[in-house]
Design a protein around this motif. Structure first.
Motif, PDB file in Angstrom:
ATOM      1  N   VAL A  22      71.663   1.246   2.932  1.00  0.00           N
ATOM      2  CA  VAL A  22      72.188   2.608   3.080  1.00  0.00           C
ATOM      3  C   VAL A  22      73.357   2.611   4.063  1.00  0.00           C
ATOM      4  O   VAL A  22      74.366   3.297   3.850  1.00  0.00           O
ATOM      5  CB  VAL A  22      71.067   3.581   3.517  1.00  0.00           C
ATOM      6  N   GLY A  23      73.234   1.828   5.126  1.00  0.00           N
ATOM      7  CA  GLY A  23      74.335   1.714   6.082  1.00  0.00           C
ATOM      8  C   GLY A  23      75.588   1.161   5.439  1.00  0.00           C
ATOM      9  O   GLY A  23      76.703   1.634   5.694  1.00  0.00           O
ATOM     10  N   TRP A  24      75.412   0.146   4.586  1.00  0.00           N
ATOM     11  CA  TRP A  24      76.540  -0.453   3.874  1.00  0.00           C
ATOM     12  C   TRP A  24      77.220   0.600   3.001  1.00  0.00           C
ATOM     13  O   TRP A  24      78.446   0.735   3.005  1.00  0.00           O
ATOM     14  CB  TRP A  24      76.050  -1.637   3.057  1.00  0.00           C
ATOM     15  N   LEU A  25      76.433   1.367   2.274  1.00  0.00           N
ATOM     16  CA  LEU A  25      76.976   2.423   1.421  1.00  0.00           C
ATOM     17  C   LEU A  25      77.750   3.448   2.254  1.00  0.00           C
ATOM     18  O   LEU A  25      78.871   3.836   1.910  1.00  0.00           O
ATOM     19  CB  LEU A  25      75.849   3.096   0.630  1.00  0.00           C
ATOM     20  N   GLY A  26      77.178   3.862   3.370  1.00  0.00           N
ATOM     21  CA  GLY A  26      77.850   4.827   4.237  1.00  0.00           C
ATOM     22  C   GLY A  26      79.130   4.280   4.854  1.00  0.00           C
ATOM     23  O   GLY A  26      80.139   4.981   4.953  1.00  0.00           O
ATOM     24  N   ALA A  27      79.095   3.012   5.246  1.00  0.00           N
ATOM     25  CA  ALA A  27      80.286   2.392   5.830  1.00  0.00           C
ATOM     26  C   ALA A  27      81.400   2.278   4.796  1.00  0.00           C
ATOM     27  O   ALA A  27      82.585   2.496   5.115  1.00  0.00           O
ATOM     28  CB  ALA A  27      79.932   1.024   6.408  1.00  0.00           C
ATOM     29  N   VAL A  28      81.037   1.950   3.565  1.00  0.00           N
ATOM     30  CA  VAL A  28      82.045   1.879   2.505  1.00  0.00           C
ATOM     31  C   VAL A  28      82.588   3.284   2.207  1.00  0.00           C
ATOM     32  O   VAL A  28      83.786   3.446   1.942  1.00  0.00           O
ATOM     33  CB  VAL A  28      81.486   1.190   1.237  1.00  0.00           C
ATOM     34  N   ALA A  29      81.738   4.292   2.289  1.00  0.00           N
ATOM     35  CA  ALA A  29      82.220   5.665   2.104  1.00  0.00           C
ATOM     36  C   ALA A  29      83.238   6.020   3.190  1.00  0.00           C
ATOM     37  O   ALA A  29      84.268   6.655   2.904  1.00  0.00           O
ATOM     38  CB  ALA A  29      81.050   6.650   2.123  1.00  0.00           C
ATOM     39  N   SER A  30      82.994   5.601   4.413  1.00  0.00           N
ATOM     40  CA  SER A  30      83.963   5.834   5.501  1.00  0.00           C
ATOM     41  C   SER A  30      85.260   5.085   5.240  1.00  0.00           C
ATOM     42  O   SER A  30      86.356   5.622   5.450  1.00  0.00           O
ATOM     43  CB  SER A  30      83.369   5.380   6.837  1.00  0.00           C
ATOM     44  N   PHE A  31      85.146   3.845   4.780  1.00  0.00           N
ATOM     45  CA  PHE A  31      86.331   3.054   4.440  1.00  0.00           C
ATOM     46  C   PHE A  31      87.116   3.749   3.332  1.00  0.00           C
ATOM     47  O   PHE A  31      88.349   3.814   3.384  1.00  0.00           O
ATOM     48  CB  PHE A  31      85.911   1.651   4.007  1.00  0.00           C
ATOM     49  N   LEU A  32      86.403   4.269   2.344  1.00  0.00           N
ATOM     50  CA  LEU A  32      87.050   5.001   1.248  1.00  0.00           C
ATOM     51  C   LEU A  32      87.812   6.209   1.789  1.00  0.00           C
ATOM     52  O   LEU A  32      88.953   6.472   1.374  1.00  0.00           O
ATOM     53  CB  LEU A  32      86.014   5.421   0.205  1.00  0.00           C
ATOM     54  N   ALA A  33      87.203   6.923   2.717  1.00  0.00           N
ATOM     55  CA  ALA A  33      87.889   8.080   3.315  1.00  0.00           C
ATOM     56  C   ALA A  33      89.164   7.633   4.024  1.00  0.00           C
ATOM     57  O   ALA A  33      90.216   8.284   3.899  1.00  0.00           O
ATOM     58  CB  ALA A  33      86.953   8.801   4.284  1.00  0.00           C
ATOM     59  N   LEU A  34      89.084   6.520   4.751  1.00  0.00           N
ATOM     60  CA  LEU A  34      90.282   6.002   5.419  1.00  0.00           C
ATOM     61  C   LEU A  34      91.350   5.603   4.404  1.00  0.00           C
ATOM     62  O   LEU A  34      92.544   5.846   4.615  1.00  0.00           O
ATOM     63  CB  LEU A  34      89.918   4.803   6.307  1.00  0.00           C
ATOM     64  N   ALA A  35      90.934   4.991   3.304  1.00  0.00           N
ATOM     65  CA  ALA A  35      91.889   4.587   2.265  1.00  0.00           C
ATOM     66  C   ALA A  35      92.564   5.799   1.630  1.00  0.00           C
ATOM     67  O   ALA A  35      93.768   5.771   1.356  1.00  0.00           O
ATOM     68  CB  ALA A  35      91.188   3.742   1.203  1.00  0.00           C
ATOM     69  N   VAL A  36      91.798   6.856   1.408  1.00  0.00           N
ATOM     70  CA  VAL A  36      92.373   8.083   0.840  1.00  0.00           C
ATOM     71  C   VAL A  36      93.388   8.679   1.815  1.00  0.00           C
ATOM     72  O   VAL A  36      94.504   9.039   1.425  1.00  0.00           O
ATOM     73  CB  VAL A  36      91.266   9.110   0.488  1.00  0.00           C
ATOM     74  N   VAL A  37      93.016   8.765   3.077  1.00  0.00           N
ATOM     75  CA  VAL A  37      93.933   9.304   4.088  1.00  0.00           C
ATOM     76  C   VAL A  37      95.191   8.445   4.173  1.00  0.00           C
ATOM     77  O   VAL A  37      96.313   8.956   4.175  1.00  0.00           O
ATOM     78  CB  VAL A  37      93.239   9.407   5.467  1.00  0.00           C
ATOM     79  N   GLY A  38      95.005   7.127   4.234  1.00  0.00           N
ATOM     80  CA  GLY A  38      96.148   6.231   4.343  1.00  0.00           C
ATOM     81  C   GLY A  38      97.108   6.348   3.177  1.00  0.00           C
ATOM     82  O   GLY A  38      98.325   6.248   3.345  1.00  0.00           O
ATOM     83  N   LEU A  39      96.564   6.560   1.993  1.00  0.00           N
ATOM     84  CA  LEU A  39      97.398   6.634   0.796  1.00  0.00           C
ATOM     85  C   LEU A  39      98.042   8.001   0.609  1.00  0.00           C
ATOM     86  O   LEU A  39      99.164   8.099   0.121  1.00  0.00           O
ATOM     87  CB  LEU A  39      96.563   6.284  -0.445  1.00  0.00           C
ATOM     88  N   THR A  40      97.377   9.062   1.009  1.00  0.00           N
ATOM     89  CA  THR A  40      97.843  10.403   0.649  1.00  0.00           C
ATOM     90  C   THR A  40      98.574  11.153   1.753  1.00  0.00           C
ATOM     91  O   THR A  40      99.324  12.089   1.455  1.00  0.00           O
ATOM     92  CB  THR A  40      96.674  11.278   0.167  1.00  0.00           C
ATOM     93  N   THR A  41      98.367  10.772   3.008  1.00  0.00           N
ATOM     94  CA  THR A  41      99.005  11.547   4.077  1.00  0.00           C
ATOM     95  C   THR A  41     100.503  11.287   4.134  1.00  0.00           C
ATOM     96  O   THR A  41     100.972  10.198   3.803  1.00  0.00           O
ATOM     97  CB  THR A  41      98.368  11.240   5.451  1.00  0.00           C
ATOM     98  N   ARG A  42     101.224  12.295   4.569  1.00  0.00           N
ATOM     99  CA  ARG A  42     102.665  12.152   4.781  1.00  0.00           C
ATOM    100  C   ARG A  42     102.952  11.830   6.251  1.00  0.00           C
ATOM    101  O   ARG A  42     104.087  11.559   6.617  1.00  0.00           O
ATOM    102  CB  ARG A  42     103.390  13.422   4.364  1.00  0.00           C
TER     103      ARG A  42
END
Length: 170
Positions: A22-42
């Motif tokens: 479950v921790g692995w899943l949650g950590a990957v979800a956090s990584f995904l959030a960072l990837a979305v921010v990194g890709l979409t923010t101006r």
């Protein structure tokens, strides 16, 4: 076949496996959030911060949890009635977990490259492909981890040929 572990050890191993998975899943979800921010923010500073956060998140959270999930899963398989190669769902989950861990280790290089780029310069268009790759990798990891979780919950029927041979011998 009965459990090879005593009830207390079995529950401890199961707890460690569930927590690491479950921790692995949650950590990957956090990584995904960072990837979305990194890709979409101006905001270049925010994107750089997201990519800088990915590297320690990967090495100090995601990698240890993936290894712990794999190791505790093997312990569960070897020490309980489910076995490691008796049921198809366990074999599939083991293969998914092992492959996900190996792919994660291979993909630490692009994560490190992006973190280095974020630390030393602004993020130019030459890194757009890598930014997309990090997002796609995170989505794929989430899909694999969700599939492994679903296998654990639903436990589809079916024993392997190995288990069938063993039961015929008994």
């Amino acid at each position: 076949m009965t459990s090879l572990m005593r009830p207390g050890a079995r529950k401890l191993a199961l707890t460690a496996h569930v927590l690491s998975s479950v921790g692995w899943l949650g950590a990957v979800a956090s990584f995904l959030a960072l990837a979305v921010v990194g890709l979409t923010t101006r905001d270049d500073g925010l994107a750089r911060a997201a990519y800088l956060a990915m590297e320690p998140t990967t090495w100090y959270v995601i990698v240890p949890l993936s290894v712990a999930s794999l190791v505790t899963g093997v312990i569960q398989g070897l020490g309980t009635q489910w076995g490691l190669v008796r049921h198809y769902w366990v074999v599939v989950k083991l293969v998914l977990t092992a492959l996900a861990t190996v792919v994660l280790l291979v993909h630490t290089n692009p994560i490190g490259h992006m973190a280095s780029a974020a630390a030393t310069s602004s993020l130019g268009a030459d890194l757009d492909g890598l930014r997309v790759q990090l997002l796609v990798d995170a989505v794929a990891a989430m899909a694999v981890l969700i599939a492994a979780t679903a296998l654990s919950v639903y436990k589809p029927q079916g024993v392997t040929a190995f288990a069938s041979r063993l039961s015929r011998r008994s």
